[in-house]
Design a protein around this motif. Sequence first.
Motif, PDB file in Angstrom:
ATOM      1  N   GLY A 158      10.675   2.761   0.673  1.00 21.10           N
ATOM      2  CA  GLY A 158      10.939   3.424  -0.869  1.00 21.10           C
ATOM      3  C   GLY A 158      11.243   1.270  -1.819  1.00 21.10           C
ATOM      4  O   GLY A 158      11.083   1.213  -2.704  1.00 21.10           O
ATOM      5  N   SER A 159      11.103   0.760  -0.746  1.00 25.75           N
ATOM      6  CA  SER A 159      10.736  -0.573  -0.953  1.00 25.75           C
ATOM      7  C   SER A 159       9.935  -0.849  -1.568  1.00 25.75           C
ATOM      8  O   SER A 159       8.522  -0.055  -1.437  1.00 25.75           O
ATOM      9  N   SER A 160       9.753  -1.989  -2.081  1.00 28.34           N
ATOM     10  CA  SER A 160       8.451  -2.551  -3.108  1.00 28.34           C
ATOM     11  C   SER A 160       7.161  -2.625  -1.982  1.00 28.34           C
ATOM     12  O   SER A 160       5.936  -2.191  -2.042  1.00 28.34           O
ATOM     13  N   PRO A 161       7.719  -3.704  -0.942  1.00 34.65           N
ATOM     14  CA  PRO A 161       6.415  -3.895   0.425  1.00 34.65           C
ATOM     15  C   PRO A 161       5.904  -2.373   0.566  1.00 34.65           C
ATOM     16  O   PRO A 161       5.002  -2.642   0.909  1.00 34.65           O
ATOM     17  N   HIS A 162       6.828  -1.246   0.613  1.00 38.04           N
ATOM     18  CA  HIS A 162       6.538  -0.265   1.177  1.00 38.04           C
ATOM     19  C   HIS A 162       5.683   0.233   0.244  1.00 38.04           C
ATOM     20  O   HIS A 162       3.935   0.826   1.815  1.00 38.04           O
ATOM     21  N   VAL A 163       5.822   1.181  -0.661  1.00 34.36           N
ATOM     22  CA  VAL A 163       4.185   1.441  -2.220  1.00 34.36           C
ATOM     23  C   VAL A 163       3.554   0.425  -1.977  1.00 34.36           C
ATOM     24  O   VAL A 163       2.829   0.745  -1.926  1.00 34.36           O
ATOM     25  N   CYS A 164       3.862  -0.700  -1.613  1.00 36.66           N
ATOM     26  CA  CYS A 164       2.419  -1.373  -2.001  1.00 36.66           C
ATOM     27  C   CYS A 164       1.522  -1.764  -1.149  1.00 36.66           C
ATOM     28  O   CYS A 164       0.639  -1.601  -1.197  1.00 36.66           O
ATOM     29  N   GLY A 165       2.662  -1.728   0.328  1.00 34.82           N
ATOM     30  CA  GLY A 165       1.295  -1.244   1.172  1.00 34.82           C
ATOM     31  C   GLY A 165       0.794   0.367   1.500  1.00 34.82           C
ATOM     32  O   GLY A 165      -0.260   0.038   1.964  1.00 34.82           O
ATOM     33  N   GLU A 166       1.906   0.781   1.556  1.00 34.09           N
ATOM     34  CA  GLU A 166       0.898   2.429   0.804  1.00 34.09           C
ATOM     35  C   GLU A 166      -0.879   2.531   0.061  1.00 34.09           C
ATOM     36  O   GLU A 166      -1.617   3.241   0.012  1.00 34.09           O
TER      37      GLU A 166
END
Length: 326
Positions: A158-166
Amino acid sequence: MHRRPLLAALLAAPAMARAQEGWPQRPLRLVIPFTPAGTTDLTGRLAAEALGPRLGQPAVVENRPGAGGNVGGEFVARAEPDGYTLLLTTIGTGAINFAVYGDRMPYKPQDLAAVGMLIRVPNVLLVPPDSPAKTVAELVALARTRPGGLNYGTAGIGSSPHVCGELFKMMTGAPLTHVPYRGSAPMLTELMAGRVDVGMDNIPSALAFVKDGKLRALATTGAARSPVLPDAPTLDEAGVKGFEATAWFGILAPAATPAPVLQRLGREVDAVARDPAFRTRMAALGGEKPALTPEGGTSPETFASFMAAEREKWAEVVRRSGAKVD
């Protein structure tokens, strides 16, 4: 039979008003919902340092990590709404987590009141220095040739890096598997050791390692190149056309916090966000100004509207990518 509660409320009202007029009368607590040493922690500590003198009371930082920031978020949402307990919110706790966690989210957007945004921060796509991938195109090609693809680490679900990665996976088709950590520091340690293939992180927490040659920055996620990583192209420049995503950090309070207290907090957070000393320190780490108001600052109203738009935007990314908590 309703006269006694009504009378009590009427008698209490003047005392409550006087308490609000004298606020704050003791130190404030700023809850940071992630581990120390990451971008959220750095931003929160700098903000607390600047906010305390403006309020005439210390702002004491308290780290409460867990569940992608939800542990700290829920703590503040359930806290006494007196203006003394605040949340250093991220794009995760303020927007993304509502889509990623769904029914498992322990609080709702309406449980927290907007105070103001402090800073915007682009993310950076990282690999260990000995990685054969020198560019984004080479990384995508490498992922496609490796059996099972590559693993990418972030500061948590749910972090910004997570959704950026997705979003990066969606737009490139690269076979990448998410590996969540309990904050940036442990993820970066594992990435430098080569125990995870790729990392996505906020620029401030990764910057020193990139400058020391311990990590390689392949690209950043903002609309323009970051002044602190001028040699790293944006993902759009690197061939992922139309990619733009920026993390952000701000202050929230329990929803029932009195309006006069919220407005005072909003004015002081706006002053901190536009303060040259704070801006200079954040800019050195890759942070950018909020610019939610015509004056280049922030307010409770503009921050609330911004977060509502962000929740809608990232809900669509989460829906399309399937980045949900099992």
